[in-house]
Structures are given as C-alpha cells and as structure tokens.
Scaffold this motif. Sequence first.
Motif, PDB file in Angstrom:
ATOM      1  N   GLY A  21      12.720   1.044  -5.309  1.00 45.51           N
ATOM      2  CA  GLY A  21      12.245  -0.031  -4.239  1.00 45.51           C
ATOM      3  C   GLY A  21      12.643  -1.405  -3.927  1.00 45.51           C
ATOM      4  O   GLY A  21      12.330  -1.915  -2.778  1.00 45.51           O
ATOM      5  N   LEU A  25      12.642  -4.113  -0.991  1.00 42.21           N
ATOM      6  CA  LEU A  25      11.365  -5.077  -1.099  1.00 42.21           C
ATOM      7  C   LEU A  25      11.542  -6.248  -1.864  1.00 42.21           C
ATOM      8  O   LEU A  25      10.388  -7.214  -1.939  1.00 42.21           O
ATOM      9  CB  LEU A  25      10.207  -4.307  -1.846  1.00 42.21           C
ATOM     10  CG  LEU A  25       9.750  -2.964  -0.783  1.00 42.21           C
ATOM     11  CD1 LEU A  25       8.762  -1.960  -1.403  1.00 42.21           C
ATOM     12  CD2 LEU A  25       9.254  -3.197   0.538  1.00 42.21           C
ATOM     13  N   LEU A 126       8.293   4.215  -2.002  1.00 42.55           N
ATOM     14  CA  LEU A 126       8.378   2.646  -1.928  1.00 42.55           C
ATOM     15  C   LEU A 126       9.504   2.367  -0.682  1.00 42.55           C
ATOM     16  O   LEU A 126       9.236   1.507   0.193  1.00 42.55           O
ATOM     17  CB  LEU A 126       8.860   2.002  -3.068  1.00 42.55           C
ATOM     18  CG  LEU A 126       7.675   1.912  -4.009  1.00 42.55           C
ATOM     19  CD1 LEU A 126       8.256   1.268  -5.357  1.00 42.55           C
ATOM     20  CD2 LEU A 126       6.642   1.034  -3.752  1.00 42.55           C
ATOM     21  N   ALA A 130       9.264   0.437   2.705  1.00 41.09           N
ATOM     22  CA  ALA A 130      10.075  -0.457   3.324  1.00 41.09           C
ATOM     23  C   ALA A 130      10.891  -0.279   4.558  1.00 41.09           C
ATOM     24  O   ALA A 130      10.970  -0.809   5.464  1.00 41.09           O
ATOM     25  CB  ALA A 130      11.235  -0.425   2.206  1.00 41.09           C
ATOM     26  N   ILE A 133       7.929  -1.203   7.289  1.00 39.62           N
ATOM     27  CA  ILE A 133       8.053  -2.514   7.524  1.00 39.62           C
ATOM     28  C   ILE A 133       9.247  -3.084   7.990  1.00 39.62           C
ATOM     29  O   ILE A 133       8.884  -3.857   9.076  1.00 39.62           O
ATOM     30  CB  ILE A 133       7.830  -3.472   5.749  1.00 39.62           C
ATOM     31  CG1 ILE A 133       6.641  -3.002   5.409  1.00 39.62           C
ATOM     32  CG2 ILE A 133       8.332  -4.878   6.012  1.00 39.62           C
ATOM     33  CD1 ILE A 133       6.596  -3.468   3.905  1.00 39.62           C
ATOM     34  N   SER A 134      10.276  -2.538   7.987  1.00 41.10           N
ATOM     35  CA  SER A 134      11.532  -2.804   8.946  1.00 41.10           C
ATOM     36  C   SER A 134      11.362  -2.307  10.188  1.00 41.10           C
ATOM     37  O   SER A 134      11.641  -3.367  10.819  1.00 41.10           O
ATOM     38  CB  SER A 134      12.614  -2.029   8.191  1.00 41.10           C
ATOM     39  OG  SER A 134      12.950  -2.154   6.935  1.00 41.10           O
TER      40      SER A 134
END
Length: 393
Positions: A21, A25, A126, A130, A133-134
């Motif tokens: 992760g 992150l 995780l 990510a 979020i990306s």
Amino acid sequence: MVYEKNWVQAWLGFGLVWFFGAIALAPSNKIYQQGLVVFLWLPALLLAWPARRVLVEAWRRQPALWGSVLLLMAWGGVSLAWTPAEDLAREAKRLLYIFVFLLAFPLLAQAGGDRIRNLLQIGSGLLAIAALISIIHFYGLQAQPLVARLAGIGEISHPILGAYVIGAAALLLLYQMPRRRLFQLGWMLALACLGAFVILSQSRGASLALLVTMVLAPVWLRDRHSRILAMGAVLATALAFFVMYNLITARGASFRPEIFEQVLKMIGEHPWTGLGLGAAYNVKVASVGMQFDHTHNMFTHVAVELGLPGMLLWIFVWLFALGEIIRARHTLLGKILLGLWVYSTMAMQFDAASLTATPRAEWFVSWLPVGLVMLLPWVRAENDACGKISGST
C-alpha cells in the motif's frame, strides 16, 4: 519460538502490507523506503538467528531457488569490480536489501496460509484505494481529459509501471472472492478500481499481460469462476478496442523493435561481464534519432548490466520459481501465484527494467513473486496436513 509469537507475525505482516500500500499512499518515496526498513528489513534481520532453523529449512526445501538467488547476488557483487557506478557501497547495500526481503517470507510463512492470503488481500485493497484516489485526483482535481494517460499517486505515477503494480494487485484479488455478501461488494468495487486504473493508464503491456493470464487461468484453476472471468476479459478487450482503437494503436510499437536491435549490439560489446551492477546507460537508436534510459525488457536489461551469465542466473531464478509453483499447484496460493508468474513474465517483456535497485514498482513483477514462492513449502505442507485430517474423518 519468538518468530511464532503474534506480535512478531503482526510486525512482519504489517511490513508486507506496507510494501503493497505505501508504494502509492506513503507521502514520499523516502518514507516508503524507511518504512520498509523498519517494518520488514529490521524484523527479518533480528529474527535471522532465532529463526535459523526456519531459514535452514527454507534452503533444504528449495535449494535450487535459493542457490540461484545467491549466485545471482554473488555475480552482481563481483561485477562491482568493473562497474562505472559511483557509489559501490550503495549498490552492494541494494543486493543486501533484496536478500533480506526474501528472508522475510519463510518467516511470514509461519503465520499460516490463510493469514498470508488475508495480508495479500489487504495490501491489494489498499492499492485499489490508491487507484481510486489516483483517478479522482487526475481526472477530477487536475481536470485532465479522459483521453490523457492516467498518472497515479506516489510511486505508481508512471503510466506503465504503475499499471503493472495495479495489475499484480488485481490478480492477487481476482481469484479470492469472499464468501460474505458485504465483503463481495467491497471485492467487486476494489477490482473495478484496479481495472479502471489499468485501462485509463493506456498501458498496452499491462493490459495484454492481464488478458493472457486471465484467458489461461481456467487451465489450472478449473472452476466456473475463472471461466466467467476469462470470457469477461475477452469481451472487455473487444469493447476497449471498439471504443479506444485510435488511442490503442496511435503509439504503434513504441520503438520496441528498434530498441531491441540496438540492445543486442550493446550486449555483444560486453557479453560476459556486462557494464557492471548499477551502471547507468542509454540505448541510442540512431534510426529514429532518440535515446532511452533502459532496454524496456527485464532480461536484456540484466544482460546489459551483468552480462549473459547474469541473465542466465536470473532466468534460473525465474524458472526455479515456476517449478516450485507447479509443485504447489494443488493449493489456492499456488494457483494464484501461477497466474502472477505468467503475468509477470509477460510484463518483463515490455518495460520493467530494474532488478537490483531499491524497492519500486518493478519489484511487483520480479522479487515479490519470488518471495511469495518461498512461502509455498509451508503452505503446501499445511494443505497436505489438512487433507489427511479431512480424509481420516
């Protein structure tokens, strides 16, 4: 034994999850590397002596794999005698990092197969966060057009290498569907985020590696779930070609044939010694007036750095890893790792070209599969023991 205590296994387990992760992150690559030292390298070193029986057993159960790894490390160390790299101590330290990373896996195996699979699920989950979020950051906050190649957060910002990391995470989740409905929903959402990342990155290498792996998976998984996923992958690929044909074909072969031709000449100049561990080089392709900072292929990169002996030793490591996977093909983890091995083999043909550098995206298709294979003797023994118990009742 100290290495069997819950707090020790939690420490090592957190290190494995961090490896997954935090590559995306963690606030910075420096913090990611420092976290690996604290959560994975340090416990492995501290436990090396108390757990020496486990490590000796690891060698006894997989002598060819461990032997080829040690020979590759030794040859890399010898090449420091002629490498032009400026910091020899740093290059030697990187070899030590790889070795300690691998030492952690027999110790992790003492936690049992179920816990290992749970850790892989958490780490992949995780990376799914990510990926989401990306996508939001790149297309939402930065307002990039949908035709732009997705650049992820953290160390998955490179469209190609980031896609390889995310694709590996997808494979580690894909064939472990939870039994509970609520968890199944989370599993599907995670896979949707991971798949969207790979597609939006426009990485043809990662997409092809995933497609080939998913189409072949029913051969060894032999279940309805894998057949449905294989058909879905084919349909999704056909749809992607229909919708994104111009984007997929616009970059052509990305100069890969020209690069490969020039790399063969470079290997021919130093066939036995290579340039040396950590040597910086450029692949100059005069026919197109461009130069590239690596070979875009793991095997030829190793040949350029460590010569043909180094490349052969890496091939031995990779094939011995396959042999161990085949021996454990009756276990769930063995089946999952066979898919990861096929995927990683494909990925190494197209871009991943960093074998001995500090932990980074390329490790997800090189040292991570090798490390996970080093868990298999204990997983296999655990599976066989369970089979005998169920057979006697």
